[in-house]
Design a protein around this motif. Structure first.
Motif, PDB file in Angstrom:
ATOM      1  N   SER A  15      -1.703   7.971  -2.120  1.00 33.37           N
ATOM      2  CA  SER A  15      -2.400   6.677  -2.093  1.00 33.37           C
ATOM      3  C   SER A  15      -1.771   5.722  -1.075  1.00 33.37           C
ATOM      4  CB  SER A  15      -2.444   6.048  -3.481  1.00 33.37           C
ATOM      5  OG  SER A  15      -1.152   5.844  -3.980  1.00 33.37           O
ATOM      6  N   VAL A  16      -0.451   5.770  -0.920  1.00 30.11           N
ATOM      7  CA  VAL A  16       0.210   4.933   0.082  1.00 30.11           C
ATOM      8  C   VAL A  16      -0.197   5.393   1.486  1.00 30.11           C
ATOM      9  CG1 VAL A  16       2.454   4.341   1.102  1.00 30.11           C
ATOM     10  CG2 VAL A  16       2.153   4.299  -1.385  1.00 30.11           C
ATOM     11  N   LEU A  17      -0.230   6.699   1.698  1.00 30.50           N
ATOM     12  CA  LEU A  17      -0.639   7.220   3.008  1.00 30.50           C
ATOM     13  C   LEU A  17      -2.075   6.823   3.341  1.00 30.50           C
ATOM     14  CD1 LEU A  17       0.943  10.785   2.874  1.00 30.50           C
ATOM     15  CD2 LEU A  17       1.670   8.843   4.275  1.00 30.50           C
ATOM     16  N   ILE A  18      -2.966   6.933   2.361  1.00 31.47           N
ATOM     17  CA  ILE A  18      -4.367   6.543   2.579  1.00 31.47           C
ATOM     18  C   ILE A  18      -4.428   5.068   2.966  1.00 31.47           C
ATOM     19  CG2 ILE A  18      -6.551   6.080   1.366  1.00 31.47           C
ATOM     20  CD1 ILE A  18      -6.347   8.954   2.196  1.00 31.47           C
ATOM     21  N   ASP A  19      -3.689   4.238   2.255  1.00 26.76           N
ATOM     22  CA  ASP A  19      -3.711   2.809   2.541  1.00 26.76           C
ATOM     23  C   ASP A  19      -3.166   2.496   3.934  1.00 26.76           C
ATOM     24  OD1 ASP A  19      -4.199   0.081   1.731  1.00 26.76           O
ATOM     25  OD2 ASP A  19      -2.020  -0.133   1.635  1.00 26.76           O
ATOM     26  N   VAL A  20      -2.100   3.168   4.315  1.00 24.96           N
ATOM     27  CA  VAL A  20      -1.470   2.903   5.610  1.00 24.96           C
ATOM     28  C   VAL A  20      -2.301   3.465   6.761  1.00 24.96           C
ATOM     29  CG1 VAL A  20       0.533   3.479   7.057  1.00 24.96           C
ATOM     30  CG2 VAL A  20       0.862   2.718   4.703  1.00 24.96           C
ATOM     31  N   ILE A  21      -2.828   4.679   6.587  1.00 23.30           N
ATOM     32  CA  ILE A  21      -3.523   5.358   7.691  1.00 23.30           C
ATOM     33  C   ILE A  21      -4.989   4.955   7.789  1.00 23.30           C
ATOM     34  CG2 ILE A  21      -4.245   7.602   8.585  1.00 23.30           C
ATOM     35  CD1 ILE A  21      -1.628   8.725   7.318  1.00 23.30           C
ATOM     36  N   ILE A  22      -5.664   4.919   6.657  1.00 22.96           N
ATOM     37  CA  ILE A  22      -7.092   4.611   6.668  1.00 22.96           C
ATOM     38  C   ILE A  22      -7.305   3.136   6.396  1.00 22.96           C
ATOM     39  CG2 ILE A  22      -9.288   5.036   5.514  1.00 22.96           C
ATOM     40  CD1 ILE A  22      -8.267   7.956   5.169  1.00 22.96           C
ATOM     41  N   GLY A  23      -6.635   2.625   5.384  1.00 23.24           N
ATOM     42  CA  GLY A  23      -6.638   1.211   5.080  1.00 23.24           C
ATOM     43  C   GLY A  23      -7.996   0.561   4.961  1.00 23.24           C
ATOM     44  N   SER A  24      -8.435   0.319   3.753  1.00 25.65           N
ATOM     45  CA  SER A  24      -9.718  -0.340   3.563  1.00 25.65           C
ATOM     46  C   SER A  24      -9.604  -1.846   3.765  1.00 25.65           C
ATOM     47  CB  SER A  24     -10.262  -0.041   2.162  1.00 25.65           C
ATOM     48  OG  SER A  24      -9.313  -0.412   1.187  1.00 25.65           O
ATOM     49  N   GLN A  25      -8.397  -2.377   3.662  1.00 29.92           N
ATOM     50  CA  GLN A  25      -8.185  -3.810   3.842  1.00 29.92           C
ATOM     51  C   GLN A  25      -7.812  -4.088   5.297  1.00 29.92           C
ATOM     52  OE1 GLN A  25      -8.844  -5.755   1.287  1.00 29.92           O
ATOM     53  NE2 GLN A  25      -9.179  -3.951   0.028  1.00 29.92           N
TER      54      GLN A  25
END
Length: 172
Positions: A15-25
């Motif tokens: 989930s951290v990787l998704i947030d950092v790499i894809i980042g919806s915000q």
């Protein structure tokens, strides 16, 4: 001489990787996101995220209730939608191969992933790519790898009776 560097064995969760790499915000940082990556970097990123998803730490943690997995599947669908109906370069075909591999892996193991594809749970309304497009691309893609993996995706979707409003009970 006498200094010993401490190497952390702690890996970032999926989930951290998704947030950092894809980042919806939207981020105030200047770090590039998946959507801005070169095609080859996007393909490598999908493979990296897939490996991270199935690492023991992430796979058994599920600390976010499946939100990161849904975001990953949505990203795959958005990527496939972007190339829908286009003439593709070799690099773009490779990217769609990675998309199909990742999507097949996710749908084989997760009801949440299958729900995102069929019921469009969590999929942005502007993403015009669904299971009908997957079925069509499983038949018409120029890449045998993409065809093979998308056919697997369709098998995973159709085998999950909970996704379809079908009554399989026999009535006499």
């Amino acid at each position: 001489h006498g200094t010993v560097e401490h190497v952390s064995t702690h890996r970032a969760t999926f989930s951290v990787l998704i947030d950092v790499i894809i980042g919806s915000q939207p981020s105030t940082k200047s770090r590039p996101r998946y959507a801005n990556f070169h095609v080859r970097a996007q393909a490598a990123t999908l493979r990296f995220l897939l490996v991270s998803l199935f690492s023991e730490d992430s796979f058994y943690g599920d600390e976010d209730g499946g939100l990161a997995l849904k975001e990953f599947v949505c990203t795959i669908l958005k990527t496939m939608a972007f190339y829908k109906g286009r003439s593709l370069s070799r690099e773009e075909i490779d990217l769609l191969d990675e998309c199909s591999i990742s999507l097949a892996s996710c749908t084989s193991t997760s009801n949440d992933a299958r729900s995102v594809v069929v019921r469009r749970e969590g999929v942005a309304s502007d993403t015009q790519y669904d299971y009908k497009d997957i079925a069509l691309q499983a038949l018409t893609s120029n890449s045998s790898k993409t065809r093979r993996h998308l056919a697997k995706v369709m098998g995973h979707l159709y085998e999950d009776h909970s996704l379809w409003d079908v009554d399989f009970s026999t009535k006499s």
